[in-house]
Design a protein around this motif. Sequence first.
Motif, mmCIF file in Angstrom:
data_model
loop_
_atom_site.group_PDB
_atom_site.id
_atom_site.type_symbol
_atom_site.label_atom_id
_atom_site.label_comp_id
_atom_site.label_asym_id
_atom_site.label_seq_id
_atom_site.Cartn_x
_atom_site.Cartn_y
_atom_site.Cartn_z
ATOM 1 N N ARG A 228 0.807 -1.218 0.000
ATOM 2 C CA ARG A 228 0.000 0.000 0.000
ATOM 3 C C ARG A 228 0.845 1.276 0.000
ATOM 4 N NH1 ARG A 228 -4.144 -0.390 4.630
ATOM 5 N NH2 ARG A 228 -4.524 -2.297 3.451
ATOM 6 N N HIS A 229 2.015 1.237 0.677
ATOM 7 C CA HIS A 229 2.729 2.484 0.923
ATOM 8 C C HIS A 229 4.138 2.531 0.346
ATOM 9 C CE1 HIS A 229 -0.522 3.678 3.569
ATOM 10 N NE2 HIS A 229 -0.374 2.566 4.283
ATOM 11 N N LEU A 230 4.647 1.438 -0.209
ATOM 12 C CA LEU A 230 6.013 1.472 -0.733
ATOM 13 C C LEU A 230 6.103 2.473 -1.883
ATOM 14 C CD1 LEU A 230 8.787 0.107 -0.341
ATOM 15 C CD2 LEU A 230 8.156 -1.454 -2.177
ATOM 16 N N SER A 231 7.075 3.369 -1.793
ATOM 17 C CA SER A 231 7.146 4.465 -2.774
ATOM 18 C C SER A 231 8.486 4.527 -3.503
ATOM 19 C CB SER A 231 6.891 5.805 -2.076
ATOM 20 O OG SER A 231 7.857 6.026 -1.057
ATOM 21 N N ILE A 232 9.324 3.480 -3.376
ATOM 22 C CA ILE A 232 10.594 3.488 -4.107
ATOM 23 C C ILE A 232 10.362 2.958 -5.509
ATOM 24 C CG2 ILE A 232 11.874 3.170 -1.958
ATOM 25 C CD1 ILE A 232 12.325 0.260 -2.788
ATOM 26 N N SER A 233 11.363 3.127 -6.357
ATOM 27 C CA SER A 233 11.243 2.650 -7.739
ATOM 28 C C SER A 233 11.124 1.133 -7.760
ATOM 29 C CB SER A 233 12.462 3.099 -8.558
ATOM 30 O OG SER A 233 13.647 2.584 -7.974
ATOM 31 N N ILE A 234 10.325 0.627 -8.689
ATOM 32 C CA ILE A 234 10.058 -0.808 -8.791
ATOM 33 C C ILE A 234 11.042 -1.434 -9.768
ATOM 34 C CG2 ILE A 234 8.336 -2.550 -9.320
ATOM 35 C CD1 ILE A 234 7.625 -0.882 -6.928
ATOM 36 N N ASP A 235 11.882 -2.349 -9.259
ATOM 37 C CA ASP A 235 12.768 -3.086 -10.151
ATOM 38 C C ASP A 235 12.167 -4.452 -10.446
ATOM 39 O OD1 ASP A 235 13.090 -4.484 -7.835
ATOM 40 O OD2 ASP A 235 15.220 -4.061 -7.581
ATOM 41 N N GLU A 236 12.892 -5.290 -11.132
ATOM 42 C CA GLU A 236 12.355 -6.592 -11.545
ATOM 43 C C GLU A 236 12.027 -7.472 -10.351
ATOM 44 O OE1 GLU A 236 13.608 -10.469 -14.295
ATOM 45 O OE2 GLU A 236 14.905 -8.690 -14.204
ATOM 46 N N ASP A 237 12.909 -7.464 -9.349
ATOM 47 C CA ASP A 237 12.666 -8.307 -8.170
ATOM 48 C C ASP A 237 11.396 -7.887 -7.427
ATOM 49 O OD1 ASP A 237 14.848 -9.873 -8.646
ATOM 50 O OD2 ASP A 237 16.184 -8.813 -7.270
ATOM 51 N N LEU A 238 11.215 -6.583 -7.269
ATOM 52 C CA LEU A 238 10.017 -6.109 -6.593
ATOM 53 C C LEU A 238 8.759 -6.409 -7.410
ATOM 54 C CD1 LEU A 238 10.818 -2.663 -4.914
ATOM 55 C CD2 LEU A 238 9.946 -4.736 -3.830
ATOM 56 N N PHE A 242 5.596 -8.430 -5.958
ATOM 57 C CA PHE A 242 4.214 -7.944 -5.929
ATOM 58 C C PHE A 242 3.296 -8.851 -6.739
ATOM 59 C CE2 PHE A 242 5.545 -3.302 -5.008
ATOM 60 C CZ PHE A 242 5.597 -3.599 -3.649
ATOM 61 N N SER A 243 3.796 -9.393 -7.826
ATOM 62 C CA SER A 243 2.999 -10.341 -8.607
ATOM 63 C C SER A 243 2.679 -11.575 -7.772
ATOM 64 C CB SER A 243 3.762 -10.733 -9.874
ATOM 65 O OG SER A 243 3.047 -11.701 -10.608
ATOM 66 N N PHE A 244 3.632 -12.018 -6.972
ATOM 67 C CA PHE A 244 3.425 -13.153 -6.072
ATOM 68 C C PHE A 244 2.320 -12.844 -5.064
ATOM 69 C CE2 PHE A 244 5.008 -15.063 -1.939
ATOM 70 C CZ PHE A 244 4.513 -16.329 -2.179
ATOM 71 N N PHE A 245 2.357 -11.640 -4.484
ATOM 72 C CA PHE A 245 1.332 -11.251 -3.520
ATOM 73 C C PHE A 245 -0.045 -11.140 -4.173
ATOM 74 C CE2 PHE A 245 4.840 -8.831 -1.059
ATOM 75 C CZ PHE A 245 5.271 -10.022 -0.486
ATOM 76 N N GLU A 246 -0.085 -10.606 -5.372
ATOM 77 C CA GLU A 246 -1.364 -10.448 -6.066
ATOM 78 C C GLU A 246 -1.993 -11.799 -6.384
ATOM 79 O OE1 GLU A 246 -0.270 -8.103 -9.386
ATOM 80 O OE2 GLU A 246 -0.169 -6.216 -8.259
#
Length: 346
Positions: A228-238, A242-246
Motif C-alpha cells: 500500500r505504501h512502498l514508494s521506491i522505484s520498482i525493479d524486476e525483483d520487486l 508484488f505479482s506473487f502477492f497479487e
Amino acid sequence: MVKIQTNWFVPVAVPFPVPHKVEGCYVMSKCLLSTHPPTPFEVDNDKSRRRRRRRRRRSNWSCGCGSEEAHAQRQDLSESESESKRELEVLEARRAISSYLGELGVSEEESLSIAWNCPGYVKMLVEGVRDLDEWGWEADEEIAGLSFKDKILHVAAQKGDKGKIAYLETLGLTLSWSINVAGYLSAHTLPSLMHKVTRIKQLFFSPSDNDNNNHPSLLMRNIRLTMRHLSISIDEDLQRTFSFFEKLQAKPGGLNILASQDSAFSSLIQSFPRMLHLSVDNHLTLILDSLLNFGIPTSRVSHIILAFPPLLFWNHQILQTRLLAVKQVPTYRPFHLFFVTCLPYN
C-alpha cells in the motif's frame, strides 16, 4: 302427445327399475306398459361408458406408473454399476501409479502416499485410457488387449514427466500448475526432486519454535503495508514479489494462505519454480547462514523468504554486502529485513 287408450296395452312389470321416461314409451309408476314381452336393456348407457373409461384410465395409469418405476429402478441400477466401475478403475489406477513410481526409485511407502494423494493426476490417466479405448489404440494395437492397469502404466509413461506431476500435486499444486512446474524440472529425477524439496523445507520452513504464533499475522500485516505504501522505484525483483502477492490475494483465503507453511511453500514453488534448480549445499545453506548471522531468528526465516522471495536467487556475497550496509543504521531491526532488502545496495 298421442292419446293412449287404456285398453290398448296390458301392464307388465319389468323386474328392474327403469327411468320414468324412455324414448317412445309412456311409463306409469315403475312398470312399463308394452304389448310385447319385456326385453332386457341397458339403463343409462352414458354412465356405463363413463365408468368403463374411468376403469381403463386407472388401469392405464397403474401400468404407466409401474413402467416408470421399473425404468427408474433400471436407471438407478445402471448408475450404481457405472459408479462401482469408476471406483474400481480409480483404485486400479492408484495401484498402477504406485507401481510406476516404485519403478522410478521411490520407496513403497512414499509411492503409496503419492498415488493416494494426487486425484487430478489419477483422473487424467483414467480419462486418457478411456479416450484411447473409445477412439482406438492406433499406435500399438497390442496395447488394446492389455489390462486396465497396464494401460494406465502405458499412458503414464507416455506423459514423459516421470512421476513429477503426481508428486507436485501432493505438495498442494493444482494439476495444471503441476504440469507447468514439471516442465521446468526435466533435469531432475523424481527421487532427487523429492530429496531437494525435503531439504528446502527443513532449511526455511521448519516447524516454528517460538513462544507464540503471532508472527504470521505480523507478516501479512507488513506485506499489506508494503503493497500500500512502498514508494521506491520498482525493479524486476520487486515486480515479481508484488505479482506473487497479487496471486495470493486472488486465491480463496488471500494472504492468509501464508499462515500455513505447507500452503505457503506450494505457492512459493508455483510462482518461483526456479528455486528447485538452486543447489542446497552450495547456495541455499549460505543464504540461510547469512540471515542467521545477521540476527534473524530461525522461526522468522520463512517469513523473510515469503516477504521477498527473490532473495533466494541473490549471490550470497551481494546479500552479505547489503546486510552489512543495513547494520550501519543505528536503529535497525533484523526482523524488518524485508523492508530494506529492496534497497539498491551494490
